[in-house]
Design a protein around this motif. Structure first.
Motif, mmCIF file in Angstrom:
data_model
loop_
_atom_site.group_PDB
_atom_site.id
_atom_site.type_symbol
_atom_site.label_atom_id
_atom_site.label_comp_id
_atom_site.label_asym_id
_atom_site.label_seq_id
_atom_site.Cartn_x
_atom_site.Cartn_y
_atom_site.Cartn_z
ATOM 1 N N LEU A 66 0.831 -1.198 0.000
ATOM 2 C CA LEU A 66 0.000 0.000 0.000
ATOM 3 C C LEU A 66 0.869 1.253 0.000
ATOM 4 O O LEU A 66 0.564 2.227 -0.710
ATOM 5 N N ALA A 67 1.956 1.241 0.760
ATOM 6 C CA ALA A 67 2.876 2.380 0.763
ATOM 7 C C ALA A 67 3.466 2.602 -0.630
ATOM 8 O O ALA A 67 3.648 3.743 -1.070
ATOM 9 N N GLY A 68 3.756 1.515 -1.322
ATOM 10 C CA GLY A 68 4.247 1.642 -2.692
ATOM 11 C C GLY A 68 3.221 2.271 -3.606
ATOM 12 O O GLY A 68 3.562 3.059 -4.494
ATOM 13 N N LEU A 69 1.937 1.955 -3.388
ATOM 14 C CA LEU A 69 0.873 2.552 -4.183
ATOM 15 C C LEU A 69 0.725 4.033 -3.861
ATOM 16 O O LEU A 69 0.493 4.850 -4.761
ATOM 17 N N VAL A 70 0.868 4.376 -2.585
ATOM 18 C CA VAL A 70 0.792 5.785 -2.169
ATOM 19 C C VAL A 70 1.765 6.632 -2.972
ATOM 20 O O VAL A 70 1.446 7.741 -3.418
ATOM 21 N N ALA A 71 2.969 6.116 -3.171
ATOM 22 C CA ALA A 71 4.015 6.886 -3.848
ATOM 23 C C ALA A 71 3.698 7.193 -5.300
ATOM 24 O O ALA A 71 4.307 8.085 -5.899
ATOM 25 N N THR A 72 2.734 6.487 -5.891
ATOM 26 C CA THR A 72 2.394 6.703 -7.303
ATOM 27 C C THR A 72 1.213 7.652 -7.488
ATOM 28 O O THR A 72 0.864 7.981 -8.619
ATOM 29 N N MET A 73 0.604 8.098 -6.403
ATOM 30 C CA MET A 73 -0.626 8.875 -6.467
ATOM 31 C C MET A 73 -0.374 10.377 -6.574
ATOM 32 O O MET A 73 0.650 10.887 -6.115
ATOM 33 N N SER A 74 -1.346 11.082 -7.153
ATOM 34 C CA SER A 74 -1.316 12.542 -7.125
ATOM 35 C C SER A 74 -1.500 13.041 -5.696
ATOM 36 O O SER A 74 -0.942 14.065 -5.299
ATOM 37 N N LEU A 75 -2.301 12.316 -4.928
ATOM 38 C CA LEU A 75 -2.542 12.630 -3.523
ATOM 39 C C LEU A 75 -3.004 11.365 -2.834
ATOM 40 O O LEU A 75 -3.786 10.597 -3.397
ATOM 41 N N ALA A 76 -2.512 11.130 -1.631
ATOM 42 C CA ALA A 76 -2.953 9.993 -0.824
ATOM 43 C C ALA A 76 -3.400 10.520 0.527
ATOM 44 O O ALA A 76 -2.692 11.309 1.169
ATOM 45 N N ILE A 77 -4.586 10.078 0.953
ATOM 46 C CA ILE A 77 -5.211 10.571 2.177
ATOM 47 C C ILE A 77 -5.489 9.390 3.098
ATOM 48 O O ILE A 77 -6.115 8.408 2.684
ATOM 49 N N VAL A 78 -5.037 9.484 4.341
ATOM 50 C CA VAL A 78 -5.382 8.494 5.360
ATOM 51 C C VAL A 78 -6.404 9.131 6.286
ATOM 52 O O VAL A 78 -6.156 10.197 6.866
ATOM 53 N N LEU A 79 -7.562 8.504 6.418
ATOM 54 C CA LEU A 79 -8.593 9.040 7.297
ATOM 55 C C LEU A 79 -8.286 8.667 8.744
ATOM 56 O O LEU A 79 -8.195 7.491 9.086
ATOM 57 N N GLU A 80 -8.125 9.684 9.583
ATOM 58 C CA GLU A 80 -7.850 9.511 11.000
ATOM 59 C C GLU A 80 -8.715 10.491 11.782
ATOM 60 O O GLU A 80 -8.891 11.645 11.352
ATOM 61 N N SER A 81 -9.229 10.069 12.920
ATOM 62 C CA SER A 81 -10.141 10.937 13.675
ATOM 63 C C SER A 81 -9.437 11.851 14.667
ATOM 64 O O SER A 81 -10.032 12.833 15.126
ATOM 65 N N ASP A 82 -8.176 11.559 15.000
ATOM 66 C CA ASP A 82 -7.506 12.325 16.056
ATOM 67 C C ASP A 82 -6.289 13.102 15.555
ATOM 68 O O ASP A 82 -5.294 13.244 16.259
ATOM 69 N N VAL A 83 -6.353 13.603 14.329
ATOM 70 C CA VAL A 83 -5.284 14.437 13.793
ATOM 71 C C VAL A 83 -5.826 15.848 13.583
ATOM 72 O O VAL A 83 -7.032 16.040 13.375
ATOM 73 N N PRO A 84 -4.975 16.866 13.627
ATOM 74 C CA PRO A 84 -5.473 18.245 13.513
ATOM 75 C C PRO A 84 -5.891 18.646 12.103
ATOM 76 O O PRO A 84 -6.799 19.460 11.925
ATOM 77 N N GLU A 85 -5.223 18.097 11.077
ATOM 78 C CA GLU A 85 -5.503 18.525 9.712
ATOM 79 C C GLU A 85 -6.836 17.960 9.236
ATOM 80 O O GLU A 85 -7.163 16.803 9.471
ATOM 81 N N ARG A 86 -7.605 18.807 8.550
ATOM 82 C CA ARG A 86 -8.914 18.405 8.035
ATOM 83 C C ARG A 86 -8.844 18.191 6.524
ATOM 84 O O ARG A 86 -7.975 18.743 5.852
ATOM 85 N N LEU A 87 -9.787 17.423 6.014
ATOM 86 C CA LEU A 87 -9.837 17.194 4.571
ATOM 87 C C LEU A 87 -9.963 18.520 3.826
ATOM 88 O O LEU A 87 -9.357 18.709 2.772
ATOM 89 N N THR A 88 -10.720 19.444 4.385
ATOM 90 C CA THR A 88 -10.914 20.740 3.733
ATOM 91 C C THR A 88 -9.662 21.611 3.755
ATOM 92 O O THR A 88 -9.627 22.645 3.087
ATOM 93 N N ASP A 89 -8.635 21.216 4.516
ATOM 94 C CA ASP A 89 -7.375 21.965 4.539
ATOM 95 C C ASP A 89 -6.465 21.599 3.366
ATOM 96 O O ASP A 89 -5.516 22.325 3.076
ATOM 97 N N LEU A 90 -6.745 20.473 2.714
ATOM 98 C CA LEU A 90 -5.845 19.976 1.680
ATOM 99 C C LEU A 90 -6.078 20.679 0.349
ATOM 100 O O LEU A 90 -7.220 20.915 -0.042
#
Length: 250
Positions: free
Chosen positions: A164-188
């Motif tokens: 999966l990490a190898g696939l991440v490296a090929t993407m225009s953007l990779a997002i991991v959904l986490e509930s306890d991080v400060p950054e929001r989807l709308t910040d990207l």
């Protein structure tokens, strides 16, 4: 385009004109479940963008039903300029299939089963894993038909965290959904074209080691809001947000 209430059936190919034949399980569903008869209409799709509105000319009943169709209108729908792939952690029971169903209806362009560390389901190599993968693929097909999508999302072979990490490296953007991080989807800053990978963890969450590996490959960990979503619903909610925040729904 035809009336969007017409039922959709999948075929290996869709002719641009003339006549077509619907057989196999799709014909059985059309004849015995939908009880289609001569003169009624349906949409034929190859699951890869080609679609045709057809009128039923004849129905052959029996153990191997067969429908003969006349093509009235043919068109091709292009995939979105911004594709979203969902890496869905394996989930116990029918929660994984529910995740696939909802993500497909919400527009996922591909689904990658992820063998996350905290996944209760393991999908070991062999018959049981193959059956589980077949259920996910059948769910995606059924959900695409229900949503009248021109494209049935591919459900790939399951991947490890390293893959999966190898696939991440090929993407225009990779997002991991986490509930306890400060950054929001709308910040990207979201791209208008290319491939976005959306990573959804299992019931027990993504481990610190997994999150580190994905971040080192280039993924961004974000939250959707202030609540915690189930693994079976998170992808669909995120896909809806991406549809509104990008050009996907335009």
């Amino acid at each position: 385009m035809p009336d969007t209430t017409l039922p959709v059936f999948l075929a290996a190919s869709v002719p641009a004109s003339g006549r077509a034949v619907l057989d196999g399980e799709e014909a059985r569903h059309a004849a015995t479940v939908r009880r289609l008869r001569a003169g009624e209409r349906l949409v034929l799709s190859d699951g890869a963008g080609a679609m045709a509105r057809c009128v039923v000319e004849g129905v052959q009943a029996g153990r191997e039903p067969l429908l003969t169709l006349a093509v009235e209108e043919h068109w091709t729908e292009q995939p979105p300029a911004l594709r979203v792939l969902v890496a869905q952690a394996l989930a116990k029971g029918d929660r994984g299939e529910l995740a696939v169903e909802l993500a497909t209806e919400a527009g996922a362009d591909a689904i990658v089963p992820w063998r996350a560390a905290r996944s209760v389901a393991k999908w070991e190599d062999g018959g049981r894993g193959e059956k589980a993968l077949a259920r996910w693929r059948a769910t995606a097909r059924a959900a695409a038909k229900q949503a009248r999508r021109a494209h049935v999302p591919e459900v790939t072979e399951p991947v490890t965290t390293g893959e999966l990490a190898g696939l991440v490296a090929t993407m225009s953007l990779a997002i991991v959904l986490e509930s306890d991080v400060p950054e929001r989807l709308t910040d990207l800053p979201l791209p208008d074209t290319g491939d976005v990978l959306l990573v959804v963890g299992p019931e027990g969450g993504v481990t610190d080691e997994e999150l580190t590996a994905l971040r080192e490959a280039g993924a961004r960990a974000v939250r959707l809001g202030t609540t915690v979503l189930r693994t079976s619903t998170a992808a669909a909610v995120a896909l809806g947000a991406l549809g509104a925040l990008t050009t996907r729904w335009q």
